[in-house]
Structure formats: structure tokens, C-alpha cells
Scaffold this active site. Structure first.
Site, PDB file in Angstrom:
ATOM      1  CG  ASP A 155      -2.082   0.953   1.066  1.00 52.92           C
ATOM      2  OD1 ASP A 155      -2.357   1.393  -0.075  1.00 52.92           O
ATOM      3  OD2 ASP A 155      -2.722   1.274   2.079  1.00 52.92           O
ATOM      4  CG  HIS A 174      -4.006  10.725   2.553  1.00 53.09           C
ATOM      5  ND1 HIS A 174      -5.032  10.706   3.473  1.00 53.09           N
ATOM      6  CD2 HIS A 174      -3.182   9.701   2.899  1.00 53.09           C
ATOM      7  CE1 HIS A 174      -4.849   9.702   4.317  1.00 53.09           C
ATOM      8  NE2 HIS A 174      -3.725   9.073   3.998  1.00 53.09           N
ATOM      9  CD  GLU A 202      -6.215   4.819   4.708  1.00 51.72           C
ATOM     10  OE1 GLU A 202      -5.620   3.868   4.175  1.00 51.72           O
ATOM     11  OE2 GLU A 202      -5.646   5.684   5.403  1.00 51.72           O
ATOM     12  CD  GLU A 214      -5.450   2.979  -0.040  1.00 52.54           C
ATOM     13  OE1 GLU A 214      -4.650   2.323  -0.744  1.00 52.54           O
ATOM     14  OE2 GLU A 214      -5.327   3.133   1.189  1.00 52.54           O
ATOM     15  CG  ASP A 244      -5.835   0.276   3.667  1.00 57.18           C
ATOM     16  OD1 ASP A 244      -5.928  -0.837   4.205  1.00 57.18           O
ATOM     17  OD2 ASP A 244      -4.903   1.079   3.900  1.00 57.18           O
ATOM     18  NE  ARG A 272      -7.627   6.813   9.583  1.00 57.27           N
ATOM     19  CZ  ARG A 272      -6.932   6.594   8.473  1.00 57.27           C
ATOM     20  NH1 ARG A 272      -5.706   6.082   8.546  1.00 57.27           N
ATOM     21  NH2 ARG A 272      -7.455   6.872   7.307  1.00 57.27           N
ATOM     22  CD  GLN A 290      -2.828   4.682  10.713  1.00 57.35           C
ATOM     23  OE1 GLN A 290      -4.053   4.727  10.583  1.00 57.35           O
ATOM     24  NE2 GLN A 290      -2.007   5.118   9.775  1.00 57.35           N
ATOM     25  CE  LYS A 347      -3.450   2.268   7.583  1.00 53.54           C
ATOM     26  NZ  LYS A 347      -4.261   3.165   6.748  1.00 53.54           N
ATOM     27  CB  THR A 373      -7.787  -4.648   2.448  1.00 54.27           C
ATOM     28  OG1 THR A 373      -6.905  -4.342   3.522  1.00 54.27           O
ATOM     29  CG2 THR A 373      -7.594  -3.633   1.325  1.00 54.27           C
ATOM     30  CD  GLU A 416      -7.110  13.163   4.019  1.00 49.05           C
ATOM     31  OE1 GLU A 416      -7.209  11.995   3.602  1.00 49.05           O
ATOM     32  OE2 GLU A 416      -6.742  14.104   3.298  1.00 49.05           O
TER      33      GLU A 416
HETATM   34 CA    CA Z   1      -4.002   2.957   2.953  1.00 49.31          CA
END
Ligand code: CA
Length: 421
Positions: free
Chosen positions: A129, A136, A202, A204, A236, A240, A243, A256, A260, A367
Site C-alpha cells: 500500500d 492526503h 480509505e 484507494e 483500505d 486510527r 494506528q 490495517k 481490505t 481528513e
Molecule cells: Ca491505505
């Protein structure tokens, strides 16, 4: 000349005759998994066409690679075989095709998508990834370190990435349990083990490797595109709080790898070719092994919607575009193999969250709500800092130009309450 199909295809369908994305499906009525392509509201059973002799005059004749539960065997045949297959399928589906008047073949080979189940299209060996959207990276960096130090010193010199986990990649529609993990709330002195309180998506996209380099032999950037089979949408999912506590110094881990999601249809690079755009100039200039004068990206519209248990319809929370990525796929693959690391057929390389400059184009909750400090207001009055149980997140992607539409369908998933420990 306009290419049309004998099948009725809505102008807003993702699956026009220009697309023909590959997937693996199983009829709900029963039967083994097999390879098909999406066309309008149907899936075309390619394994059946092979059995019926449509590939007899080709290099694909000796083995029915479409009678497999993954695309890998087909991908391994190489680009010439991909193109030959695409040409055969396109000519079978066009308006003046003999298939139009062959009712028996049509009925057997064309199955309504409502009557099938989509499976994971590819056996994915390795998953990497990237972190290739500058917006971002700047937004996240600003939240963590302040605006002055938002981008790390390496960011504009190499496409940053981490090695992810392939075992927990699931096909769209697979729901998952809110993960548990070790977190350390800001007001706590000690960490605790808890269901994540900051579950995120996420937005992606990823590309799938269709050709291999030998261990020790880097892929030169001038040839990187020859190794790309096609692209999928990627969500993904991220925790948080897990993380934030675990990521230093080796990067993301359990935040993570719990799930996915990818879209079931793989859109080929040949189908995407008409939507190429020049890559924006990069400053500072990348080192020679990452520099390709004619490097490109793609004009792919992206959209994310959220629907809570209490809502009647999904609400769009993000609109972005694949062109928001700073690093190209060629650069990502050239960098990934620059030390001799070998790519294998079926590997998935994802872009990282694709955020743009506008607030609406931010590609994750972190975000969109600025780490939960600016909650999202949903149309029914609910608010969200992060995702809650029962929320359904759905992503879509499509290209459109001169009345030609090539889309990815969707990747969707619902969050189930954390399991009892
Ligand atoms: Ca990612």
C-alpha cells in the site's frame, strides 16, 4: 466508427462494450466458480465460450484458463493473450455479431448479474500500500506534526509505502467485525485493549501485476506499464486509534490488516487507455530511475457514500479523482522493484488514500472530520466522527469521455459490531 453491442446497455452503465472487465463468479443456482466479463446487466461466461470453441484458433486453445476460481492462470498468459481475448469478446458482443442471432448460445453464455455471486477475482500473493496523494499526506502530516512539518523529507523523492497483508483482502459485499486492539486514549496513562473507537475507510485504487520480474532484476520505469494487468477499487479499512499507538517506528500493522475490500471487476489497462492523462510535473525532479518523460495517470472519477442503519439511502461524502495522485503507477512499480524485489502475478499494489485539494475530495473520515473535531452531518441529522456499527461505505469509480463509459462498479462493506472477546 462507434462500437455498439447487440445487448441493450444503458448510457450510464459502467459495463459498456468498451470496458469488458474480468471477474470470477458463481451462478446462484449452483455450479463451479469461473471467469466472466461484465457487459451491461449481464455477465458473459468466458469459460463456456472457450468450451464452445471460440478460442480454438488462438494460443489459449490448449487449456481453458477461464474454468478457474481466480484470474491468475489467465493473467500469466501475458499481454498478447489478454488482447486476443479482449478482441474475441468484443467482436462476439458487437451489434453485428453472429451471437446476436444464436439464441441458444446467448441464453447459455449471458447470465443476469442478479443471478450470480462475485468472488475475489485474483489470488493475491502480496499486497503493498502506497501513500501517493500529496493532499492526503499533507492533511495527515498537519494533524500529526503541524503544517510546517506536514510532509516528511523523503516524500517528494520516493513513493512511500508499506507491506500490507493479502490474507484479509475480501471481495466487495463482505461485511466485517469492528476490530479490537490496543489503544491509548489521549486522557489515559496506560493503554487498554478495546474495540476501535476510530474506524475509518480509505478511498484507494490498486493495480494487479500481470507479469513477473526475476528476483534481483529491477523493472525499469520505461517498461513498468508492461507488467500491469488491470485495476480495482480498494477500501483500505483502518483503525486510527490502534494506528496512532502502534505505528512508530515500523509503520502500520494491526490497524490495517483486519480487512481490505476490493471491487470484484478488474478493469484492464487496455480499457483504460483512452482515459490517459499526462502526469503533472514533479518538483523536485525525481531521480533518473523514477523519471519517465511521457509518464501518465488516468482520469478516473471517484465517489464515496455512507449509509447508516437509520438512513433510507446512501449519502455522498467524498468526490475525488485518480489524478489527485502525485506518483504514477509506473513510478510505484519501478520504485518497488528498484532493489531487485520481485513482483509476482496477482500481487496488488494500492495507491494510498486519494484525496484532492477540496474538502469534499478528502478520501477518509480522518481528513473529512479533521480527526473527529469537525463531525460530518448526515442528511437525517446523525453525525459522524468516525464510522459506527451498521454503517455501509460504498465506493464507485468510472471514466467517461465522448459518450464512452468505462466503470469499476462498486466496492461496498458494512461494519458489524465487535465480537465479544
Ligand atoms: Ca491505505
Amino acid at each position: 466508427m462507434t462500437l455498439n453491442s447487440f445487448l441493450p446497455i444503458q448510457s450510464d452503465s459502467d459495463f459498456s462494450i468498451h470496458n469488458l472487465p474480468y471477474g470470477v463468479f458463481k451462478p446462484r443456482a449452483g455450479g463451479a466458480p469461473r471467469v466472466g466479463v461484465a457487459i451491461g446487466e449481464y455477465v458473459l461466461d468466458v469459460s463456456l465460450l472457450h468450451d464452445a470453441g471460440f478460442f480454438n484458433q488462438t494460443n489459449l486453445a490448449s487449456q481453458n484458463v477461464f474454468k478457474e476460481s481466480a484470474l491468475n492462470a489467465f493473467m500469466k498468459l501475458g499481454r498478447a493473450a489478454w488482447r486476443e481475448t479482449r478482441n474475441i469478446l468484443q467482436s462476439l458482443l458487437r451489434a453485428d455479431s453472429a451471437m446476436r442471432d444464436n439464441e441458444k448460445l446467448r441464453d447459455a453464455a449471458l447470465i443476469p448479474q442478479s443471478q450470480i455471486e462475485m468472488l475475489l477475482p485474483v489470488e493475491i500473493g502480496d499486497y503493498t500500500d502506497f501513500y501517493s496523494s500529496e493532499h492526503h499526506a499533507r492533511n495527515v502530516g498537519t494533524m500529526l506534526r503541524g503544517a510546517e512539518n506536514a510532509l516528511m523529507p523523503n516524500w517528494k523523492h520516493l513513493p512511500v509505502a508499506y507491506h500490507g497483508r493479502a490474507s484479509s483482502i475480501v471481495v466487495s459485499g463482505t461485511n466485517f467485525f469492528r476490530p479490537r486492539g490496543q489503544i491509548k486514549p489521549a486522557d489515559a496513562n496506560e493503554p487498554l485493549f478495546s474495540a476501535t473507537r476510530s474506524l475509518d475507510f480509505e478511498l484507494e485504487m490498486g493495480f494487479l501485476i500481470g507479469a513477473e520480474n526475476a528476483l534481483g532484476e529491477p523493472i525499469p520505469i520505461e517498461r513498468a506499464d508492461e507488467f500491469l494487468f488491470g485495476m480495482v477499487l480498494v477500501n483500505d479499512w483502518s483503525a486510527r486509534d490502534i494506528q496512532a499507538w502502534e505505528y512508530q517506528p515500523l509503520g502500520p500493522f494491526l490497524a490495517k490488516n483486519f480487512c481490505t475490500s476490493i471491487s470484484p471487476w478488474v478493469v484492464t489497462m487496455d480499457a483504460l487507455a483512452p482515459f490517459k492523462k499526462s502526469l503533472s510535473a514533479q518538483e523536485p525532479k525525481p531521480l533518473a530511475y523514477l523519471a519517465r518523460a511521457d509518464d501518465w495517470t488516468y482520469d478516473i472519477e471517484l465517489q464515496v457514500s455512507l449509509q447508516s442503519e437509520k438512513m433510507d439511502a446512501p449519502h455522498i461524502i467524498t468526490r475525488s479523482n485518480f489524478q489527485n495522485l502525485y506518483w504514477s503507477m509506473n513510478q510505484q512499480l519501478a520504485h518497488h522493484t528498484s532493489n531487485g524485489c520481485n513482483a509476482r502475478v496477482g500481487d496488488l499494489l494500492a495507491s494510498g488514500t486519494i484525496s484532492g485539494a477540496e474538502k469534499i475530495s478528502r478520501g477518509c473520515m480522518l481528513e473529512l472530520t479533521w480527526r473527529g473535531t469537525e463531525p460530518l452531518l448526515l442528511p437525517n441529522g446523525e453525525t459522524r466522527r468516525f464510522l459506527e456499527d451498521g454503517d455501509v461505505v460504498t465506493m464507485r469509480a468510472w471514466c467517461e469521455k465522448n459518450e464512452r463509459r468505462v466503470g469499476f462498479g462498486e466496492v461496498t462493506g458494512e461494519i458489524l459490531p465487535a465480537r465479544e472477546p
